[in-house]
Design a protein around this motif. Structure first.
Motif, PDB file in Angstrom:
ATOM      1  N   ARG A   1      26.045 -45.315 -17.171  1.00  0.00           N
ATOM      2  CA  ARG A   1      26.052 -46.347 -16.133  1.00  0.00           C
ATOM      3  C   ARG A   1      24.700 -47.043 -16.023  1.00  0.00           C
ATOM      4  N   ALA A   2      23.620 -46.281 -16.187  1.00  0.00           N
ATOM      5  CA  ALA A   2      22.284 -46.872 -16.118  1.00  0.00           C
ATOM      6  C   ALA A   2      21.996 -47.756 -17.335  1.00  0.00           C
ATOM      7  N   LEU A   3      22.496 -47.349 -18.500  1.00  0.00           N
ATOM      8  CA  LEU A   3      22.151 -48.050 -19.744  1.00  0.00           C
ATOM      9  C   LEU A   3      23.029 -49.268 -20.019  1.00  0.00           C
ATOM     10  N   ILE A   4      24.149 -49.416 -19.299  1.00  0.00           N
ATOM     11  CA  ILE A   4      25.093 -50.503 -19.602  1.00  0.00           C
ATOM     12  C   ILE A   4      24.494 -51.887 -19.323  1.00  0.00           C
ATOM     13  N   THR A   5      23.443 -51.926 -18.498  1.00  0.00           N
ATOM     14  CA  THR A   5      22.814 -53.212 -18.171  1.00  0.00           C
ATOM     15  C   THR A   5      21.761 -53.624 -19.195  1.00  0.00           C
ATOM     16  N   ASP A   6      21.645 -52.871 -20.303  1.00  0.00           N
ATOM     17  CA  ASP A   6      20.638 -53.142 -21.335  1.00  0.00           C
ATOM     18  C   ASP A   6      19.226 -53.234 -20.748  1.00  0.00           C
ATOM     19  N   PRO A   7      18.760 -52.206 -20.060  1.00  0.00           N
ATOM     20  CA  PRO A   7      17.422 -52.280 -19.456  1.00  0.00           C
ATOM     21  C   PRO A   7      16.320 -52.215 -20.504  1.00  0.00           C
ATOM     22  N   GLU A   8      15.154 -52.757 -20.144  1.00  0.00           N
ATOM     23  CA  GLU A   8      13.973 -52.615 -20.994  1.00  0.00           C
ATOM     24  C   GLU A   8      13.313 -51.263 -20.773  1.00  0.00           C
ATOM     25  N   ALA A   9      13.588 -50.654 -19.613  1.00  0.00           N
ATOM     26  CA  ALA A   9      13.034 -49.333 -19.301  1.00  0.00           C
ATOM     27  C   ALA A   9      14.052 -48.561 -18.474  1.00  0.00           C
TER      28      ALA A   9
ATOM     29  N   ALA B   1      16.466 -49.807 -15.177  1.00  0.00           N
ATOM     30  CA  ALA B   1      17.630 -49.118 -14.603  1.00  0.00           C
ATOM     31  C   ALA B   1      17.161 -47.743 -14.179  1.00  0.00           C
ATOM     32  N   MET B   2      17.720 -47.239 -13.074  1.00  0.00           N
ATOM     33  CA  MET B   2      17.281 -45.946 -12.563  1.00  0.00           C
ATOM     34  C   MET B   2      18.441 -44.969 -12.526  1.00  0.00           C
ATOM     35  N   MET B   3      18.167 -43.761 -13.003  1.00  0.00           N
ATOM     36  CA  MET B   3      19.143 -42.684 -12.912  1.00  0.00           C
ATOM     37  C   MET B   3      18.647 -41.704 -11.851  1.00  0.00           C
ATOM     38  N   PHE B   4      19.454 -41.543 -10.797  1.00  0.00           N
ATOM     39  CA  PHE B   4      19.016 -40.752  -9.656  1.00  0.00           C
ATOM     40  C   PHE B   4      19.291 -39.267  -9.869  1.00  0.00           C
ATOM     41  N   GLN B   5      18.540 -38.446  -9.154  1.00  0.00           N
ATOM     42  CA  GLN B   5      18.645 -36.994  -9.251  1.00  0.00           C
ATOM     43  C   GLN B   5      20.062 -36.506  -8.929  1.00  0.00           C
ATOM     44  N   SER B   6      20.725 -37.157  -7.981  1.00  0.00           N
ATOM     45  CA  SER B   6      22.053 -36.724  -7.551  1.00  0.00           C
ATOM     46  C   SER B   6      23.184 -37.289  -8.416  1.00  0.00           C
ATOM     47  N   TYR B   7      22.832 -38.184  -9.387  1.00  0.00           N
ATOM     48  CA  TYR B   7      23.787 -38.909 -10.248  1.00  0.00           C
ATOM     49  C   TYR B   7      24.540 -39.995  -9.483  1.00  0.00           C
ATOM     50  N   ALA B   8      24.881 -39.765  -8.191  1.00  0.00           N
ATOM     51  CA  ALA B   8      25.492 -40.775  -7.317  1.00  0.00           C
ATOM     52  C   ALA B   8      26.707 -41.453  -7.953  1.00  0.00           C
ATOM     53  N   LEU B   9      27.586 -40.674  -8.554  1.00  0.00           N
ATOM     54  CA  LEU B   9      28.821 -41.223  -9.122  1.00  0.00           C
ATOM     55  C   LEU B   9      29.857 -41.435  -8.020  1.00  0.00           C
ATOM     56  N   PHE B  10      30.751 -42.396  -8.234  1.00  0.00           N
ATOM     57  CA  PHE B  10      31.808 -42.672  -7.248  1.00  0.00           C
ATOM     58  C   PHE B  10      32.981 -41.728  -7.499  1.00  0.00           C
ATOM     59  N   PRO B  11      33.294 -40.835  -6.553  1.00  0.00           N
ATOM     60  CA  PRO B  11      34.319 -39.808  -6.808  1.00  0.00           C
ATOM     61  C   PRO B  11      35.722 -40.369  -6.986  1.00  0.00           C
ATOM     62  N   HIS B  12      36.012 -41.554  -6.415  1.00  0.00           N
ATOM     63  CA  HIS B  12      37.376 -42.099  -6.448  1.00  0.00           C
ATOM     64  C   HIS B  12      37.632 -42.983  -7.663  1.00  0.00           C
ATOM     65  N   LEU B  13      36.588 -43.220  -8.489  1.00  0.00           N
ATOM     66  CA  LEU B  13      36.748 -44.070  -9.673  1.00  0.00           C
ATOM     67  C   LEU B  13      36.748 -43.225 -10.941  1.00  0.00           C
ATOM     68  N   ASP B  14      37.511 -43.694 -11.962  1.00  0.00           N
ATOM     69  CA  ASP B  14      37.462 -42.990 -13.246  1.00  0.00           C
ATOM     70  C   ASP B  14      36.140 -43.335 -13.949  1.00  0.00           C
ATOM     71  N   LEU B  15      35.922 -42.723 -15.118  1.00  0.00           N
ATOM     72  CA  LEU B  15      34.627 -42.884 -15.783  1.00  0.00           C
ATOM     73  C   LEU B  15      34.372 -44.326 -16.211  1.00  0.00           C
ATOM     74  N   VAL B  16      35.410 -45.004 -16.681  1.00  0.00           N
ATOM     75  CA  VAL B  16      35.235 -46.396 -17.113  1.00  0.00           C
ATOM     76  C   VAL B  16      34.754 -47.251 -15.943  1.00  0.00           C
ATOM     77  N   ASP B  17      35.420 -47.134 -14.809  1.00  0.00           N
ATOM     78  CA  ASP B  17      35.029 -47.950 -13.650  1.00  0.00           C
ATOM     79  C   ASP B  17      33.676 -47.527 -13.082  1.00  0.00           C
ATOM     80  N   ASN B  18      33.329 -46.239 -13.165  1.00  0.00           N
ATOM     81  CA  ASN B  18      31.999 -45.798 -12.749  1.00  0.00           C
ATOM     82  C   ASN B  18      30.918 -46.454 -13.600  1.00  0.00           C
ATOM     83  N   VAL B  19      31.113 -46.400 -14.912  1.00  0.00           N
ATOM     84  CA  VAL B  19      30.103 -46.943 -15.829  1.00  0.00           C
ATOM     85  C   VAL B  19      30.027 -48.466 -15.723  1.00  0.00           C
ATOM     86  N   ALA B  20      31.185 -49.117 -15.512  1.00  0.00           N
ATOM     87  CA  ALA B  20      31.242 -50.589 -15.485  1.00  0.00           C
ATOM     88  C   ALA B  20      30.851 -51.184 -14.135  1.00  0.00           C
TER      89      ALA B  20
END
Length: 362
Positions: free
Chosen positions: A149-157, A81-100
């Protein structure tokens, strides 16, 4: 959480048109390691991270994650899973929907994905903000949402591209501790790109110093700090002086170096051939004011700059054949004597404090 995986980079190159960004690098990152790819802008560290993630194609070579060769797999099938420098969160979604969001794309049922997202927000101590949108959060909170959001997919790295660059200095220090705590508790492999020496030293089990698309050194932080492999590492880490010259003698593990004006220095190490160019390094905090003790080394320098840093004072000096030589002195030791810019002062260090540096093959 998914078991951590070893990452094996085997002779990987990346070419853009006529330009080679990464030159056939090989690196093994042990499972469960916090690895920092460290270097200046344009050194190839982000291209390397993106090739591990699958966001950049590999020109030649292979990448293995655990037992699987992932060179040609799309990002979603790599176990990363990759976490980008800009975070790239969706502004129109709440935190639950962003993470899910990634679980939604995989077709996971709404109740299940929302419950897992809440679990991740709880891990990040953000459960109380679950119904908020990203714009209502601080920079540090937004970063933790991106991590969830990156960790919810249970990545190995988990792959992190300059994750702290947008934060103010105090928050950076807090988030460094948070990242280290998270990596230790999850036990998965973290690969973190940074240009900050301090950040890499604070976080990493393994520091990989890159320059011009090549790996200059890959080692534990203490090794990189105390025994830099090359002149580039010694200069980039900022804790060693580098003196360049020509080897005029070698024996019993000691090399004698001659600089441009004929002055000579000794250092611990070996050289393949007398007369060849050689670099030596001396720890800045091991340099003292005063004549050398028996078996010690040194030279006389002219003070060109003095910087007071609180607990330490940084002196910059020039000598015959040596420029911008740095001494980091304890503040008490410095203020026991009167030293001003323009003064000539004797510098010294122990015989074992100077080491011969290696060179990276072209």
């Amino acid at each position: 959480m998914t078991k951590a995986a070893e990452i094996d980079i085997a002779s990987v190159s990346k070419v853009y048109g006529q330009s080679t960004a990464v030159h056939a690098i090989s690196l093994k990152i042990p499972a469960g390691t916090y690895c920092c790819l460290l270097g200046p802008s344009g050194c190839g560290k982000t291209s390397t991270l993106r090739m591990i993630a699958g966001h950049e194609s590999i020109t030649s070579g292979d990448i293995r994650l655990g037992n699987a060769v992932v060179t040609d797999l799309p990002p979603a099938r790599r176990g990363t899973a990759m976490m980008f420098q800009s975070y790239a969160l969706f502004p129109h979604l709440d935190l639950v929907d962003n993470v899910a969001f990634s679980l939604k794309m995989k077709g996971v049922e709404k109740d299940e994905r929302r419950q897992k997202a809440l679990d991740m927000l709880r891990l990040m101590q953000l459960e109380a903000y679950a119904t908020r949108r990203p714009a209502q959060l601080s920079g540090g909170q937004q970063q933790r949402v991106a991590l969830a959001r990156a960790l919810i997919t249970d990545p190995e790295a988990l792959l992190l591209d300059e994750p702290l660059s947008a934060l103010d200095p105090f928050l950076k220090i807090r988030m460094r501790a948070e990242l280290k705590r998270l990596q230790t508790s999850l036990g998965i492999t973290f690969v973190h790109v940074t240009h900050s020496q301090e950040e890499a030293m604070a976080l990493a089990d393994l520091i990989v110093v890159m320059n011009d698309g090549r790996i200059e050194q890959a080692a534990a932080p203490r090794t990189v700090f105390e025994r830099p492999a090359t002149a580039f590492v010694a200069r980039f880490m900022g804790d060693h002086n580098v003196i360049s010259g020509r080897a005029v003698a070698s024996g019993n593990g000691v090399v004698t170096l001659e600089v441009a004006n004929g002055g000579q220095f000794k250092a611990m190490g070996d050289v393949a051939e007398i007369g060849r160019p050689v670099d030596i390094a001396i720890r800045t905090d091991h340099v003292r004011i005063g004549q050398p003790d028996q078996g010690g080394l040194g030279f006389n320098g002219i003070v060109s700059n003095i910087e007071y840093r609180g607990s330490t004072v940084k002196l910059t000096l020039d000598g015959a054949g040596v420029e911008d030589f740095t001494a980091i002195l304890d503040d008490a030791a410095f203020f026991q004597q009167t030293i001003r810019v323009g003064d000539a002062v004797p510098l010294s260090w122990g015989g074992t404090d100077a080491i011969v540096l290696g060179r990276v093959a072209p």
